[in-house]
Design a protein around this motif. Sequence first.
Motif, mmCIF file in Angstrom:
data_model
loop_
_atom_site.group_PDB
_atom_site.id
_atom_site.type_symbol
_atom_site.label_atom_id
_atom_site.label_comp_id
_atom_site.label_asym_id
_atom_site.label_seq_id
_atom_site.Cartn_x
_atom_site.Cartn_y
_atom_site.Cartn_z
ATOM 1 N N ARG A 178 -14.575 -38.399 -68.867
ATOM 2 C CA ARG A 178 -13.431 -37.567 -68.504
ATOM 3 C C ARG A 178 -13.882 -36.127 -68.247
ATOM 4 N N ALA A 179 -14.812 -35.642 -69.054
ATOM 5 C CA ALA A 179 -15.313 -34.283 -68.858
ATOM 6 C C ALA A 179 -16.035 -34.157 -67.524
ATOM 7 N N ALA A 180 -16.834 -35.178 -67.166
ATOM 8 C CA ALA A 180 -17.532 -35.152 -65.872
ATOM 9 C C ALA A 180 -16.527 -35.147 -64.731
ATOM 10 N N TRP A 181 -15.487 -35.974 -64.852
ATOM 11 C CA TRP A 181 -14.460 -35.992 -63.810
ATOM 12 C C TRP A 181 -13.743 -34.647 -63.720
ATOM 13 N N MET A 186 -12.988 -29.874 -60.004
ATOM 14 C CA MET A 186 -13.002 -28.475 -59.573
ATOM 15 C C MET A 186 -13.833 -28.298 -58.301
ATOM 16 N N VAL A 187 -14.845 -29.163 -58.154
ATOM 17 C CA VAL A 187 -15.712 -29.096 -56.973
ATOM 18 C C VAL A 187 -15.040 -29.759 -55.777
ATOM 19 N N SER A 188 -14.188 -30.755 -56.033
ATOM 20 C CA SER A 188 -13.661 -31.618 -54.965
ATOM 21 C C SER A 188 -12.964 -30.876 -53.824
ATOM 22 N N GLU A 197 -15.043 -38.725 -49.681
ATOM 23 C CA GLU A 197 -14.746 -40.151 -49.837
ATOM 24 C C GLU A 197 -15.447 -40.715 -51.072
ATOM 25 N N GLN A 198 -16.705 -40.320 -51.291
ATOM 26 C CA GLN A 198 -17.446 -40.778 -52.469
ATOM 27 C C GLN A 198 -16.762 -40.310 -53.753
ATOM 28 N N PHE A 199 -16.302 -39.066 -53.740
ATOM 29 C CA PHE A 199 -15.601 -38.548 -54.929
ATOM 30 C C PHE A 199 -14.338 -39.357 -55.200
#
Length: 209
Positions: A178-181, A186-188, A197-199
């Motif tokens: 969850r922390a990684a997501w 924020m980067v997305s 698309e990968q994200f």
Amino acid sequence: MPKVPTPERILTAALDLFNESGEPNITTNRIADELDISPGNLHYHFRTKQILIDALFSRFEQRMLELLSSEVSSTTEIEDAWLFLHLIFEAIAAHRFIYRDLNELCARSRDFQRRFRAILKLSMTTANDLLDGLERAGSLVASVPQREALVRNIVLVSSYWIAFDQVLEPRKEPEPDRAAWQVMSMVSPFLQGTAREQFDLLTETYRSA
């Protein structure tokens, strides 16, 4: 099975108790009770509680420096960035008392504060390198001010997600995924083309897990 040396047993018990109840709430006597050894035996190996904390922090510091100092590819894939963050957050979760009790630990020891500040600075450098890799791969477009804010926000969330989660959901175990997501979300907004698309695919996998 070989017998585990007493210092290692002390470090393991202390880490578990600090993570579970918070370092300020655990005395060396409590650690000795947990191991069914005398306080004198514990103090023979770790003369003070601060020495015990420093030993645990040294292990965490070594792991973090290994991760943060690893070479970042000249081009970075979204999946690679996600995995890298997951490894970082696993290390933080395993030593979560450091982040939950960070202000008190820093106030108590200037050496601890200095060493932790070095981790934060290296974290910012590594976050910037990851964004550079995404940019070189044509996966990310952001202005210089946006990049600077993003780097700082990545390290900010990385440093305080444990404290936030444990106040909000005190009975739940930390969730590195969850922390990684949370960081990748924020980067997305700055991702382009196939990277976006990968994200989205990784997000679907995370939410369905």
